[in-house]
Design an enzyme around this catalytic site. Structure first.
Site, PDB file in Angstrom:
ATOM      1  N   LYS A  76       0.833  -1.197   0.056  1.00 40.88           N
ATOM      2  CA  LYS A  76      -0.077   0.057  -0.012  1.00 40.88           C
ATOM      3  C   LYS A  76       0.868   1.365  -0.024  1.00 40.88           C
ATOM      4  O   LYS A  76       1.939   1.265   0.787  1.00 40.88           O
ATOM      5  CB  LYS A  76      -0.914   0.146   1.100  1.00 40.88           C
ATOM      6  CG  LYS A  76      -1.771   1.213   1.114  1.00 40.88           C
ATOM      7  CD  LYS A  76      -2.846   0.986   2.612  1.00 40.88           C
ATOM      8  CE  LYS A  76      -4.089   1.990   2.812  1.00 40.88           C
ATOM      9  NZ  LYS A  76      -4.916   1.823   3.657  1.00 40.88           N
ATOM     10  N   SER A 151      -9.763   1.676   2.799  1.00 35.41           N
ATOM     11  CA  SER A 151      -8.710   2.436   1.943  1.00 35.41           C
ATOM     12  C   SER A 151      -7.844   1.378   1.149  1.00 35.41           C
ATOM     13  O   SER A 151      -7.322   2.061   0.147  1.00 35.41           O
ATOM     14  CB  SER A 151      -8.357   3.592   2.822  1.00 35.41           C
ATOM     15  OG  SER A 151      -7.380   3.003   3.685  1.00 35.41           O
ATOM     16  N   SER A 175     -10.032  -0.619   6.825  1.00 36.71           N
ATOM     17  CA  SER A 175      -9.539  -0.542   5.477  1.00 36.71           C
ATOM     18  C   SER A 175      -8.714  -1.799   5.123  1.00 36.71           C
ATOM     19  O   SER A 175      -8.485  -1.777   3.963  1.00 36.71           O
ATOM     20  CB  SER A 175      -8.366   0.878   5.494  1.00 36.71           C
ATOM     21  OG  SER A 175      -9.244   1.884   5.311  1.00 36.71           O
TER      22      SER A 175
HETATM   23  N1  GLN Z   1     -13.805   4.002   6.131  1.00 38.41           N
HETATM   24  C1  GLN Z   1     -12.941   4.447   7.255  1.00 38.41           C
HETATM   25  C2  GLN Z   1     -12.671   5.975   7.246  1.00 38.41           C
HETATM   26  O1  GLN Z   1     -12.770   6.404   6.152  1.00 38.41           O
HETATM   27  C3  GLN Z   1     -11.748   3.722   7.458  1.00 38.41           C
HETATM   28  C4  GLN Z   1     -10.503   3.986   6.757  1.00 38.41           C
HETATM   29  C5  GLN Z   1      -9.231   3.145   7.268  1.00 38.41           C
HETATM   30  O2  GLN Z   1      -9.488   2.054   7.979  1.00 38.41           O
HETATM   31  N2  GLN Z   1      -8.341   3.904   6.994  1.00 38.41           N
HETATM   32  O3  GLN Z   1     -11.867   6.359   8.051  1.00 38.41           O
END
Ligand code: GLN
Length: 486
Positions: A76, A151, A175
């Site tokens: 990532k 994400s 994410s």
């Molecule tokens: N969807 C969540 C957010 O937008 C989690 C994102 C994540 O785990 N980085 O914060």
């Protein structure tokens, strides 16, 4: 080889059926063919990957071996990599080349893994659909009009389309688990503190946790063996004896006590998702596992609590991007203040700005007690719900998300609607507990469904065991999207 497990790849390397250079070329070829369409990688650095592969082959020629020696892994683009740009999905860091490797990257390097490339992600890991990336949205390999989740959607799509054998992700509120669920791959978010955050660009530091994504649980165990471990450079890294996360893979699941939270099986869950999750739970019952209904009464507060705490921490973490030391700097400005303002206004996208504003607001004088402090107290209650639950069960099961992958654009105009989709992943994040997504079938549109398994602190090996036993009896995790045959 494109659909082989990591241990099959490793055996083929060990017996010289294939070299790491050949294996890497296979995946680079797949990336060259599919990335234009799927946009899973922000940077695929073929010369660098082939150099790593040649080095791995040379190590093997001197008699060295290891489960990841010569295996390509995608990362990532939130993990800093020396010599290759690290963008975090943002214009702010579009040209940023880190002077050092993240801890996770160095560990993979030491294990002899090949750095295949850097995967697309929501900007600064803020999002659930990968649509907030400055580098464009990622497409879901199972249905190109749908989102891959976020994400870590680039990592998920890369594994799902077999452009990478495995990948890293990070999970702040879901994410790793949610994109894994949306793309039919397997992913684990470890207990907070198990994987070092050194060199992992910070979003919400008390929640951020790196973890592996791959086809099956046995692969994840091999990856976690490399990623996990104490690192003095991260003050929240836990100093515990090293573990072999594969040690329990073959343990039978008979006698396993599965907690089914009432709150995770309510009205808001798609019928197909609920049905596939129930099917999987029935499989465990068939193996002698026992189910028990539990309650996690503060579940409904998890989303509001998270969307106070995560932006609060983000507003502080992202203050470092000021155009002075690194990152985007506006071309024209009258004075220092204007340089800050213009650099940040140009460098950050809409979702990141929204979170900085919310975070700054909830931390401000007069609102701190009403929002931030209150949210911290409820976070404690949510953790307490889980500790009560684990008195009655070994693992909690439920859906990863209320729906399967939705169409691109369906949520992007309504942030709160998108936030609500995080309802089942955020609670474990707030409590710091390990959780994973296990592919458990498809909905009527042919989109993957993920079973979530949440364990008590440091139960990663048990979660991987549970997933591995299920995967020995099912093939959801090794199915390949029709549109991208091998
Ligand atoms: N969807 C969540 C957010 O937008 C989690 C994102 C994540 O785990 N980085 O914060």
């Amino acid at each position: 080889m494109l659909n082989a497990s990591l241990s099959e790849m490793s055996a083929a390397l060990e017996s010289r059926k294939i070299s790491s250079v050949e294996l890497t070329q296979l995946f680079l070829g797949r990336i060259a063919k599919l990335n234009g369409e799927l946009n899973a990688f922000i940077t695929a650095d073929a010369p660098r990957a082939l150099k790593d592969a040649a080095a791995a082959d040379a190590r093997r020629a001197t008699g060295q071996s290891g489960p990841l020696l010569g295996i390509p892994v995608a990362h990532k683009d939130i993990f800093c990599t020396e010599g290759i740009r690290t963008t975090c999905g943002s214009k702010m860091l579009a040209d940023f080349v880190s002077p050092y490797d993240a801890h996770v990257i160095s560990r993979f390097g030491a294990a002899g893994a090949v750095l295949l490339g850097k995967t697309n992600m929501d900007e600064f890991a803020m999002g659930s659909s990968n649509e907030s990336s400055y580098f464009g949205a990622v497409k879901n390999p199972w249905r190109r009009s749908a989102v891959p989740g976020g994400s870590s959607g680039g990592s998920a799509a890369a594994v799902a389309a077999r452009m990478a054998p495995a990948a890293t992700g990070t999970d702040t509120g879901g994410s790793i688990r949610q994109p894994a669920s949306f793309t039919g791959v397997c992913g684990v978010k470890p207990t907070y503190g198990v994987v070092s955050r050194y060199g992992m660009i910070a979003f919400a530091s008390s929640l951020d946790q790196g973890g592996p994504m791959g086809k099956g649980a046995a692969d994840l165990a091999a990856l976690l063996n490399v990623m996990a471990g104490f690192d003095a450079r991260d003050s929240t890294s836990l100093d515990r004896p090293p573990e072999d996360y594969a040690r329990d893979l073959e343990r039978p699941v008979a006698g396993l006590r599965i907690g089914l939270p009432r709150e995770y099986f309510g009205d808001g869950v798609d019928a197909d998702v609920a049905a596939r999750v129930q099917d999987a739970i029935r499989w465990f019952e068939g193996q002698g596992a026992k189910t028990v209904e539990i309650t996690l009464p503060n579940t409904k507060l998890a989303v509001p609590v998270y969307y106070v705490l995560a932006p609060a921490e983000a507003s502080s973490n992202l203050s470092r991007f000021d155009g002075v030391r690194y990152g985007h700097r506006a071309a024209e400005y009258a004075d220092l203040y204007e340089m800050y303002c213009k650099s940040r206004a140009e460098g950050f996208g809409a979702e990141v700005k929204r979170r900085i504003l919310v975070g700054t607001y909830v931390l401000s004088h007069g609102y701190y007690d009403a929002y931030y402090l209150q949210a911290q107290k409820i976070r404690r209650l949510i953790a307490g719900d889980f500790s009560d639950a684990f008195a009655q069960c070994d693992v909690i099961m439920g859906p990863v998300a209320p729906t399967t992958a939705y169409e691109a654009g369906a949520m992007s105009g309504d942030p709160v609607k998108m936030y609500l989709g995080d309802i089942f992943t955020i609670p474990a994040s707030l409590a710091g507990l390990p959780g994973m997504s296990i592919p458990c079938g498809f909905d009527s549109k042919g989109l993957p469904v993920g079973l979530q398994a949440i364990g008590n602190y440091f139960s990663e090996a048990r979660l991987l065991n549970v997933a591995h036993q299920y995967q020995k009896a099912t093939d959801w995790h090794i199915r390949v999207p029709d549109a991208f045959p091998l």
